[in-house]
Design an enzyme around this catalytic site. Structure first.
Site, short mmCIF file in Angstrom:
data_model
loop_
_atom_site.label_atom_id
_atom_site.label_comp_id
_atom_site.label_asym_id
_atom_site.label_seq_id
_atom_site.Cartn_x
_atom_site.Cartn_y
_atom_site.Cartn_z
N TYR A 63 5.66 3.91 -7.64
CA TYR A 63 4.30 4.42 -7.65
C TYR A 63 4.02 4.99 -9.04
O TYR A 63 4.54 6.05 -9.41
CB TYR A 63 4.09 5.51 -6.61
CG TYR A 63 4.17 5.05 -5.17
CD1 TYR A 63 4.10 3.70 -4.83
CD2 TYR A 63 4.30 5.97 -4.15
CE1 TYR A 63 4.16 3.30 -3.50
CE2 TYR A 63 4.36 5.58 -2.81
CZ TYR A 63 4.29 4.24 -2.50
OH TYR A 63 4.36 3.85 -1.19
N PRO A 214 -2.52 4.36 7.39
CA PRO A 214 -2.94 4.82 8.72
C PRO A 214 -4.45 4.98 8.83
O PRO A 214 -4.98 4.99 9.94
CB PRO A 214 -2.24 6.18 8.85
CG PRO A 214 -2.07 6.66 7.44
CD PRO A 214 -1.77 5.42 6.65
N GLY A 216 -6.49 2.88 6.96
CA GLY A 216 -7.07 1.63 6.51
C GLY A 216 -6.71 1.25 5.09
O GLY A 216 -7.03 0.15 4.65
#
Length: 294
Positions: A63, A214, A216
């Site tokens: 990330y 969770p 979208g």
């Protein structure tokens, strides 16, 4: 202050954690690439999450890359004894921000050492193998070599527990034949429910299921039913979507991510939202209707 204990707890490895956790992915720059838009705000969100009772943070050294782990270290190190940081290996980022497989033994080993260094720890609490067969969706194929590499690093004392991300049921079974698996992290939400059978099977085995996206993902859940329920309850649609996940199965651990203090507080407040059986049934129809999610 929100009482996260109202969402309950579940065992993650050898420790119980609150079922409402936090995902650090959105702390990186646009497209999960580069530095955060507001570094001080990112640090404040991490500190506020832990202060509110979050004891399960999800991250990865890809990330950014390296961005979220370094922010976590700056904000929270030395870590509280009850804080569980779960990370992932198996991918690297291209200079263009692309997501590329890094599944060779050498690449996985480098990934583990990158996480150790950037988080500032001697041992990683939980490492998920991010399966990259289809990159953005689970696809069949053996992961025995990759799991064996991580199991060897676990025996060396660099990893406490192993998990999987973006994995099929068959891959979970294969991995469990090699090492203990304590969690599975896959795409799942009100509208994207292909993992329903897997969630139930993992629950019977005492294994945590951690839905990513969770709410979208990059395109938030859109549903007239969800909006209508939220309006009736005096809650936001995203709070209702999180509360539904908590009610779906006791082995679900949530890691909604945000770079906003206001959204963090909104997400955590879902721990106190209770949904009646009739509302749960109404919301469950969203998946049957094929509601949209990223």
């Amino acid at each position: 202050m929100t009482d996260l204990m109202k969402a309950g707890t579940f065992v993650l490895g050898d420790r119980r954690v609150n079922r409402m956790g936090y995902g650090a992915m959105q702390l990186a720059g646009p497209g999960v690439f580069g530095p955060p838009r507001d570094r001080e705000s990112a640090l404040a969100v991490l500190r506020a999450a832990v202060a509110a009772g979050v004891d399960h943070i999800d991250t990865s050294d890809f990330y950014g890359p390296h961005v979220t782990n370094r922010l976590i270290r700056e904000a929270l190190h030395p870590y509280a004894p009850d804080l569980r940081i779960v990370t992932k290996v198996g991918a690297v980022r291209g200079t263009d921000g692309s997501w590329n497989p890094a599944q060779s033994p050498d690449a996985l080993t480098r990934g583990v050492h990158d996480n150790l260094r950037n988080l500032g720890v001697d041992v990683l609490d939980v490492v998920n193998l991010r399966v990259m067969g289809d990159i953005h969706a689970p696809s069949e194929g053996s992961i025995a070599v990759q799991v064996a590499v991580l199991a060897a690093l676990q025996r060396q004392g660099l990893i406490r527990h192993l998990g999987l991300s973006n994995a099929t049921a068959a891959q979970v079974a294969e991995a469990r034949g090699i090492a203990e698996i304590v969690c599975v992290q896959n795409h799942y939400n009100l509208a994207h429910r292909r993992d329903d059978p897997l969630i139930d099977e993992l629950g019977r085995l005492g294994i945590a299921y951690v839905p990513y996206f969770p709410l979208g993902g990059f395109a938030p859940l859109q549903s007239a039913t969800l909006s209508g329920v939220a309006e009736r309850l005096g809650a936001t649609p995203m709070q209702v979507a999180l509360a539904w996940l908590l009610a779906r199965a006791p082995n679900i651990l949530l890691i909604p991510g945000t770079s906003s203090l206001a959204h963090l507080r909104e997400n955590l407040a879902a721990a106190e939202l209770r949904l009646a059986d009739g509302i749960l049934s109404e919301l469950a129809e969203i998946g049957a209707e094929g509601g949209t999610a990223a």
